[in-house]
Write a protein that holds these residues in place. Structure first.
Motif, short mmCIF file in Angstrom:
data_model
loop_
_atom_site.label_atom_id
_atom_site.label_comp_id
_atom_site.label_asym_id
_atom_site.label_seq_id
_atom_site.Cartn_x
_atom_site.Cartn_y
_atom_site.Cartn_z
N LEU A 1 0.54 3.92 -5.51
CA LEU A 1 0.10 3.43 -6.83
C LEU A 1 -1.37 3.08 -6.83
O LEU A 1 -2.00 2.94 -7.88
CB LEU A 1 0.93 2.19 -7.22
CG LEU A 1 2.45 2.36 -7.21
CD1 LEU A 1 3.13 1.04 -7.59
CD2 LEU A 1 2.89 3.46 -8.15
N THR A 2 -1.93 2.95 -5.63
CA THR A 2 -3.36 2.76 -5.41
C THR A 2 -4.20 3.79 -6.17
O THR A 2 -5.33 3.49 -6.56
CB THR A 2 -3.63 2.95 -3.89
OG1 THR A 2 -2.77 2.08 -3.16
CG2 THR A 2 -5.07 2.68 -3.54
N LYS A 3 -3.66 4.97 -6.38
CA LYS A 3 -4.44 6.09 -6.92
C LYS A 3 -4.42 6.07 -8.45
O LYS A 3 -4.98 5.18 -9.05
CB LYS A 3 -3.94 7.40 -6.32
CG LYS A 3 -3.88 7.38 -4.78
CD LYS A 3 -5.27 7.31 -4.16
CE LYS A 3 -5.27 7.00 -2.67
NZ LYS A 3 -4.40 7.78 -1.84
N TYR A 4 -3.74 7.02 -9.08
CA TYR A 4 -3.80 7.09 -10.54
C TYR A 4 -3.20 5.87 -11.26
O TYR A 4 -3.78 5.42 -12.25
CB TYR A 4 -3.11 8.35 -11.03
CG TYR A 4 -3.95 9.61 -10.98
CD1 TYR A 4 -5.18 9.68 -11.65
CD2 TYR A 4 -3.51 10.73 -10.30
CE1 TYR A 4 -5.94 10.83 -11.62
CE2 TYR A 4 -4.27 11.90 -10.27
CZ TYR A 4 -5.48 11.94 -10.94
OH TYR A 4 -6.23 13.09 -10.90
N VAL B 1 1.01 16.97 5.82
CA VAL B 1 1.34 15.58 5.47
C VAL B 1 0.07 14.72 5.44
O VAL B 1 -0.91 15.02 6.13
CB VAL B 1 2.36 15.00 6.50
CG1 VAL B 1 1.70 14.67 7.83
CG2 VAL B 1 3.08 13.79 5.94
N TYR B 2 0.12 13.67 4.64
CA TYR B 2 -0.93 12.65 4.62
C TYR B 2 -1.11 12.15 6.06
O TYR B 2 -0.15 11.69 6.68
CB TYR B 2 -0.47 11.53 3.69
CG TYR B 2 -1.37 10.34 3.59
CD1 TYR B 2 -2.64 10.43 3.01
CD2 TYR B 2 -0.96 9.09 4.04
CE1 TYR B 2 -3.46 9.32 2.91
CE2 TYR B 2 -1.77 7.97 3.94
CZ TYR B 2 -3.01 8.10 3.37
OH TYR B 2 -3.83 7.00 3.27
N ASN B 3 -2.30 12.28 6.60
CA ASN B 3 -2.45 12.13 8.05
C ASN B 3 -2.00 10.78 8.62
O ASN B 3 -1.41 10.74 9.69
CB ASN B 3 -3.87 12.48 8.50
CG ASN B 3 -3.89 12.84 9.97
OD1 ASN B 3 -3.07 13.65 10.43
ND2 ASN B 3 -4.77 12.21 10.73
N ILE C 1 9.79 12.36 -0.77
CA ILE C 1 8.58 13.08 -1.19
C ILE C 1 7.46 12.10 -1.51
O ILE C 1 7.70 11.03 -2.06
CB ILE C 1 8.87 14.00 -2.41
CG1 ILE C 1 7.73 15.00 -2.62
CG2 ILE C 1 9.11 13.19 -3.67
CD1 ILE C 1 8.10 16.15 -3.54
N ASP C 2 6.24 12.47 -1.14
CA ASP C 2 5.04 11.74 -1.54
C ASP C 2 4.58 12.36 -2.86
O ASP C 2 4.10 13.48 -2.90
CB ASP C 2 3.97 11.90 -0.44
CG ASP C 2 2.73 11.08 -0.72
OD1 ASP C 2 2.42 10.84 -1.91
OD2 ASP C 2 2.04 10.71 0.25
N ASN C 3 4.80 11.61 -3.95
CA ASN C 3 4.55 12.15 -5.30
C ASN C 3 3.22 11.66 -5.87
O ASN C 3 3.03 11.63 -7.09
CB ASN C 3 5.71 11.72 -6.23
CG ASN C 3 5.86 12.61 -7.46
OD1 ASN C 3 5.54 13.79 -7.42
ND2 ASN C 3 6.33 12.03 -8.55
N SER D 1 0.85 -1.20 0.00
CA SER D 1 0.00 0.00 0.00
C SER D 1 0.88 1.24 0.00
O SER D 1 2.09 1.15 0.25
CB SER D 1 -0.90 0.03 1.24
OG SER D 1 -0.13 0.30 2.41
N GLY D 2 0.25 2.38 -0.23
CA GLY D 2 0.99 3.65 -0.14
C GLY D 2 1.49 3.88 1.27
O GLY D 2 2.63 4.33 1.48
N LEU D 3 0.65 3.57 2.24
CA LEU D 3 1.06 3.78 3.63
C LEU D 3 2.23 2.87 4.00
O LEU D 3 3.15 3.28 4.71
CB LEU D 3 -0.14 3.55 4.57
CG LEU D 3 0.15 3.76 6.06
CD1 LEU D 3 0.72 5.13 6.33
CD2 LEU D 3 -1.13 3.55 6.87
N ALA D 4 2.23 1.64 3.46
CA ALA D 4 3.36 0.73 3.71
C ALA D 4 4.64 1.31 3.11
O ALA D 4 5.73 1.11 3.65
CB ALA D 4 3.08 -0.65 3.13
C1 LIG Z 1 -3.79 7.40 -0.67
C2 LIG Z 1 -2.54 8.12 -0.32
C3 LIG Z 1 -1.55 7.47 0.41
C4 LIG Z 1 -1.68 6.06 0.93
O1 LIG Z 1 -1.94 5.10 -0.04
P1 LIG Z 1 -2.70 3.74 0.37
O2 LIG Z 1 -2.38 2.81 -0.74
O3 LIG Z 1 -4.16 4.08 0.48
O4 LIG Z 1 -2.13 3.28 1.67
C5 LIG Z 1 -0.41 8.19 0.71
N1 LIG Z 1 -0.26 9.47 0.30
C6 LIG Z 1 -1.19 10.11 -0.41
C7 LIG Z 1 -0.96 11.52 -0.82
C8 LIG Z 1 -2.37 9.47 -0.74
O5 LIG Z 1 -3.31 10.11 -1.42
#
Ligand SMILES: *Cc1c(COP(=O)(O)O)cnc(C)c1O
Length: 403
Positions: free
Chosen positions: A214-217, A118-120, A190-192, A93-96
């Protein structure tokens, strides 16, 4: 993951081309275009000598399903290429991905700097588990470099950056932060996610580590969770890779396949989402119920000038602040009245979304340092793949209820 020649023809191509044309070779006499899905926990060796000769930490071969298959290595190479990096590790996951960076690079007694936007869940990780491990976290104002500079001490090891920041959308001066961090010998990550690897090139601005949900776009389907951590420096990659192996982060072949399939259309989807987002923002900016549009492309968004200087365009995620005389109940009723926009957090797919953030309700503030100039309810929008006119009509009928 693995090395590839930075000056090859393939690397000179634009990201959109590289996402479609890649180094995968289908099995002989098979003309399918997509990468095969490999499922493996056990990976066998021809003999004991071959088993002993395998270097577990190298990306050049296969040892164990947890540490890579042809499918996961292909995706890792393509994400590294997308971000303009050389090495990439994939996590569930992104959080991982955020957790991996923190756990690989920080130890007891170290100090971590997080931006106030920051992403909470990253802040939650820092103030709970990392704090329990003796790692101290300091929150800095991403728009105030003097305060950031003052916060760096001899124990500071890592500075996280978001551009734009989660929910509140400020765009920091990333190159200036990178210069500052280098002066003190502190690593930057950086969180890109917002820029999807296509609208912003953090490595070109001196950033050390690029994390991407990568969960997103990249997925684009609202159905896969995955994160990536990309680097250019081989030693840094080795530290991240070693922590990745020790923590046992594995990803499945099917999820990788869905991600690889999404990548080929990433640029088209991002463009559509970004353009629709701008159309929605324009409509919202003209409404009397809207006190502020928090979108990097808008001049009143803090850091708009850095977005204009450093970014190649707009993604479709932005926020608004409703005028201070609209109550939370009225705002909730407006969101409930939306028919095309769905209510949900994880954006980047085909469906447009709206999420209210309680933190900004009159009297509250999404800031822990520095000020917050707004009073009203904050609503975050994500522009999906629907027709922009239909989405605006949907906003129109929902906003009519605010009268
Ligand atoms: C969704 C998101 C994350 C975390 O991604 P997950 O796969 O949901 O854990 C981290 N940073 C940003 C900016 C996000 O939008």
């Amino acid at each position: 993951m693995s090395d590839h020649d930075e000056h090859s023809d393939a690397d000179r191509r634009k990201a959109a081309t590289r996402l479609v044309h890649h180094d995968y070779e289908a099995p002989k006499n098979f003309g399918g275009l997509n990468v095969g899905i490999h499922h493996a926990s056990t990976v066998t060796f021809a003999n004991v000598a071959a088993m002993r000769a395998r270097d577990w930490k190298s990306d050049s071969g296969y040892t164990y399903g947890l540490h890579g298959t042809p499918t996961t290595f292909t995706l890792a190479r393509r994400i590294a290429s997308l971000e303009g990096g050389r090495y990439c590790v994939l996590v569930p996951s992104g959080l991982a991905a955020i957790a991996l960076v923190d756990l690989a690079l920080l130890k007891s007694g170290d100090r971590l700097l997080l931006p106030d936007n920051v992403y909470n869940p990253s802040r939650e990780l820092a103030t709970t588990l990392l704090s329990d491990f003796g790692i101290e976290t300091h929150t800095y104002d991403p728009m105030d470099l003097e305060s950031l500079s003052a916060a760096i001490d001899s124990r500071t090891r890592l500075i996280w950056i978001e551009a734009p920041g989660s929910v509140t959308m400020e765009v920091p001066d990333v190159p200036a932060i990178a210069v500052l961090a280098k002066r003190y010998g502190v690593l930057t990550a950086i969180d890109n996610t917002w820029a999807a690897g296509l609208l912003f090139r953090p490595f070109d601005h001196g950033i050390d580590i690029v994390m991407h949900a990568l969960t997103k776009y990249p997925s684009g389907g609202s159905d896969v969770l995955m994160g990536s951590v990309t680097t250019r420096d081989p030693m840094l990659h080795q530290r991240l890779k070693a922590a990745h192996m020790r923590l046992g982060f594995g990803i499945g072949g099917d999820d990788c396949y869905l991600m690889l399939r999404g990548l080929a259309t990433l640029e088209l989807r991002l463009k559509r989402s970004g353009d629709t987002g701008l159309a929605l923002a324009q409509w919202l900016a003209a409404r009397p119920e809207v006190a502020a549009v928090l979108h990097p492309a808008y001049p009143d968004c803090p850091g708009h000038e850095f977005w204009k200087r450093d970014f190649a365009g707009a993604a479709g995620l932005f926020s608004i602040v409703l005028s201070g005389d609209i109550s939370e109940e009225e705002s909730d009723a407006m969101i409930d009245a939306l028919r095309l926009f769905r209510i949900g957090y994880s954006w980047g797919g085909a469906h447009s979304l709206a999420v209210p953030y309680r933190v900004a309700v009159a009297g509250g503030t999404p800031r822990t340092v520095g000020g917050w100039p707004h009073r009203g309810v904050l609503v975050r929008f994500y522009a999906g793949m629907e027709d922009a006119g239909d989405l605006i009509a949907d906003l129109g009928q929902a906003f009519d209820r605010l009268r």
